[in-house]
Write a protein that holds these residues in place. Structure first.
Motif, PDB file in Angstrom:
ATOM      1  N   ALA A  55       0.835  -1.202   0.000  1.00  0.00           N
ATOM      2  CA  ALA A  55       0.000   0.000   0.000  1.00  0.00           C
ATOM      3  C   ALA A  55       0.868   1.250   0.000  1.00  0.00           C
ATOM      4  N   SER A  56       0.355   2.308  -0.622  1.00  0.00           N
ATOM      5  CA  SER A  56       1.004   3.615  -0.548  1.00  0.00           C
ATOM      6  C   SER A  56       0.329   4.507   0.478  1.00  0.00           C
ATOM      7  N   MET A  57      -0.806   4.055   1.007  1.00  0.00           N
ATOM      8  CA  MET A  57      -1.592   4.820   1.977  1.00  0.00           C
ATOM      9  C   MET A  57      -2.581   3.864   2.621  1.00  0.00           C
ATOM     10  N   VAL A  58      -2.985   4.146   3.860  1.00  0.00           N
ATOM     11  CA  VAL A  58      -4.032   3.361   4.516  1.00  0.00           C
ATOM     12  C   VAL A  58      -5.245   4.257   4.750  1.00  0.00           C
ATOM     13  N   LYS A  59      -6.423   3.640   4.803  1.00  0.00           N
ATOM     14  CA  LYS A  59      -7.667   4.387   4.998  1.00  0.00           C
ATOM     15  C   LYS A  59      -8.350   3.970   6.291  1.00  0.00           C
ATOM     16  N   LEU A  60      -8.771   4.965   7.074  1.00  0.00           N
ATOM     17  CA  LEU A  60      -9.449   4.756   8.344  1.00  0.00           C
ATOM     18  C   LEU A  60     -10.801   5.448   8.327  1.00  0.00           C
ATOM     19  N   GLU A  61     -11.802   4.833   8.947  1.00  0.00           N
ATOM     20  CA  GLU A  61     -13.134   5.413   9.037  1.00  0.00           C
ATOM     21  C   GLU A  61     -13.321   6.085  10.393  1.00  0.00           C
ATOM     22  N   GLY A  62     -13.787   7.342  10.375  1.00  0.00           N
ATOM     23  CA  GLY A  62     -14.115   7.984  11.635  1.00  0.00           C
ATOM     24  C   GLY A  62     -13.650   9.418  11.712  1.00  0.00           C
ATOM     25  N   GLY A  63     -14.090  10.090  12.783  1.00  0.00           N
ATOM     26  CA  GLY A  63     -13.826  11.510  12.962  1.00  0.00           C
ATOM     27  C   GLY A  63     -12.796  11.824  14.021  1.00  0.00           C
ATOM     28  N   GLU A  64     -13.161  12.729  14.952  1.00  0.00           N
ATOM     29  CA  GLU A  64     -12.194  13.294  15.881  1.00  0.00           C
ATOM     30  C   GLU A  64     -11.509  12.272  16.783  1.00  0.00           C
ATOM     31  N   TRP A  65     -12.162  11.152  17.061  1.00  0.00           N
ATOM     32  CA  TRP A  65     -11.527  10.174  17.936  1.00  0.00           C
ATOM     33  C   TRP A  65     -10.255   9.589  17.338  1.00  0.00           C
ATOM     34  N   LEU A  66     -10.054   9.796  16.041  1.00  0.00           N
ATOM     35  CA  LEU A  66      -8.884   9.247  15.354  1.00  0.00           C
ATOM     36  C   LEU A  66      -7.711  10.218  15.266  1.00  0.00           C
ATOM     37  N   LEU A  67      -7.844  11.426  15.772  1.00  0.00           N
ATOM     38  CA  LEU A  67      -6.839  12.457  15.529  1.00  0.00           C
ATOM     39  C   LEU A  67      -5.453  12.049  16.017  1.00  0.00           C
ATOM     40  N   ASP A  68      -5.353  11.530  17.231  1.00  0.00           N
ATOM     41  CA  ASP A  68      -4.041  11.114  17.757  1.00  0.00           C
ATOM     42  C   ASP A  68      -3.454   9.973  16.938  1.00  0.00           C
ATOM     43  N   THR A  69      -4.314   9.036  16.534  1.00  0.00           N
ATOM     44  CA  THR A  69      -3.857   7.906  15.732  1.00  0.00           C
ATOM     45  C   THR A  69      -3.330   8.381  14.384  1.00  0.00           C
ATOM     46  N   ILE A  70      -4.061   9.283  13.749  1.00  0.00           N
ATOM     47  CA  ILE A  70      -3.630   9.800  12.445  1.00  0.00           C
ATOM     48  C   ILE A  70      -2.302  10.529  12.566  1.00  0.00           C
ATOM     49  N   GLN A  71      -2.202  11.385  13.561  1.00  0.00           N
ATOM     50  CA  GLN A  71      -0.957  12.128  13.749  1.00  0.00           C
ATOM     51  C   GLN A  71       0.210  11.173  13.988  1.00  0.00           C
ATOM     52  N   GLY A  72      -0.026  10.141  14.781  1.00  0.00           N
ATOM     53  CA  GLY A  72       1.028   9.165  15.057  1.00  0.00           C
ATOM     54  C   GLY A  72       1.430   8.379  13.828  1.00  0.00           C
ATOM     55  N   LEU A  73       0.456   7.991  13.005  1.00  0.00           N
ATOM     56  CA  LEU A  73       0.773   7.269  11.776  1.00  0.00           C
ATOM     57  C   LEU A  73       1.609   8.122  10.834  1.00  0.00           C
ATOM     58  N   VAL A  74       1.186   9.382  10.658  1.00  0.00           N
ATOM     59  CA  VAL A  74       1.914  10.270   9.756  1.00  0.00           C
ATOM     60  C   VAL A  74       3.339  10.501  10.269  1.00  0.00           C
ATOM     61  N   GLU A  75       3.481  10.673  11.566  1.00  0.00           N
ATOM     62  CA  GLU A  75       4.811  10.855  12.153  1.00  0.00           C
ATOM     63  C   GLU A  75       5.690   9.626  11.932  1.00  0.00           C
ATOM     64  N   ARG A  76       5.054   8.465  11.765  1.00  0.00           N
ATOM     65  CA  ARG A  76       5.781   7.223  11.521  1.00  0.00           C
ATOM     66  C   ARG A  76       5.821   6.856  10.039  1.00  0.00           C
ATOM     67  N   SER A  77       5.598   7.851   9.183  1.00  0.00           N
ATOM     68  CA  SER A  77       5.754   7.733   7.725  1.00  0.00           C
ATOM     69  C   SER A  77       4.684   6.882   7.061  1.00  0.00           C
TER      70      SER A  77
END
Length: 264
Positions: free
Chosen positions: A108-130
């Motif tokens: 994959a070149s990207m992953v997709k997650l379903e959901g809103g604000e509860w995912l913000l920390d997870t998204i930030q952490g994933l992006v920080e981990r490339s």
């Protein structure tokens, strides 16, 4: 044709060029779609319904998505490849990091997650981990039992405002793409204008930055039913390559989706 990247998808939004996307689950269809010029291929957890015959997507595992991602990557040389993260595979940041890594390693070149604000920390952490992230708002199929079925979302003003705010928050957290499913056309237009990242619609009208369909729906061969927002291009064209080509050209020319495939 050059390989599609996050940067080229962003440029397409900026230049008002529509993005055409389809799901795929194996190398043969991925290559066919790639050869026809598809921009984005999603390995969707929709495979639970269209390949496995389930009533929803909840039984799909990360291992199954990884397997199909590896297959698709073998056939796709140009298209941008996104893999769905299945139900409960991102229930906490640490769980998400582990499962996202397996999907990226599968191709994959990207992953997709379903959901809103509860995912913000997870998204930030994933992006920080490339790990690049695609968000998914509106009708989120993994929440089907909470939503009470596969229903159009955002028709009430409070829901619409919350969805717009969620899209902005997800972008700020680091998503670089957003899928918007089964919302009124007017709301989809507002969301697309509210964020700088590309918004790809499914059942969200023609004013998003692009469109995606489940390949089985686009070919009229889904095991369960044909959604209102889809169109049987195989019936119209008579063979699969022409059907895919027509779908892509219709998206690019803003001839699909029409009003009959959209919600008000």
């Amino acid at each position: 044709m050059k390989k599609v990247t996050v940067a080229s998808l962003l440029k397409m939004k900026q230049e008002q060029q529509k993005i055409a996307a389809l799901t795929a689950y194996d190398a043969s269809f991925a290559k066919l779609f790639d050869d026809q010029g598809i921009d984005v291929i999603l390995i969707g957890d929709s495979l639970g319904m269209v390949l496995q015959g389930a009533d929803d997507t909840l039984s799909v595992s990360t291992q199954e998505i990884a397997y199909h991602t590896k297959c698709v990557r073998s056939g796709a040389n140009r298209a941008f490849v996104i893999a769905d993260m299945p139900f409960m595979s991102y229930s906490s940041p640490d769980v998400a990091y582990k499962n996202a890594a397996s999907l990226m390693k599968a191709g994959a070149s990207m992953v997709k997650l379903e959901g809103g604000e509860w995912l913000l920390d997870t998204i930030q952490g994933l992006v920080e981990r490339s790990v690049p992230v695609c968000g998914h708002l509106g009708l989120t199929p993994q929440s089907v039992h909470v939503l009470g079925g596969f229903k159009v979302q955002g028709r009430e003003s409070t829901q619409a405002e919350k969805l717009i705010n969620s899209a902005k928050a997800l972008e700020e957290a680091g998503i670089q793409l957003l899928v918007l499913e089964c919302v009124p056309t007017s709301l989809a237009a507002l969301v697309s204008a509210a964020v700088s990242i590309p918004v790809i619609g499914i059942g969200a009208g023609a004013q998003t930055d692009g469109q995606i369909l489940v390949m089985h729906d686009m070919l009229g061969i889904s095991a369960n039913y044909m959604p209102k927002f889809s169109k049987n291009y195989l019936l119209e064209c008579g063979n699969i390559p022409d059907a895919v080509s027509k779908y892509i050209s219709d998206v690019k020319a803003q001839e699909f989706p029409g009003a009959e495939h959209s919600f008000e």
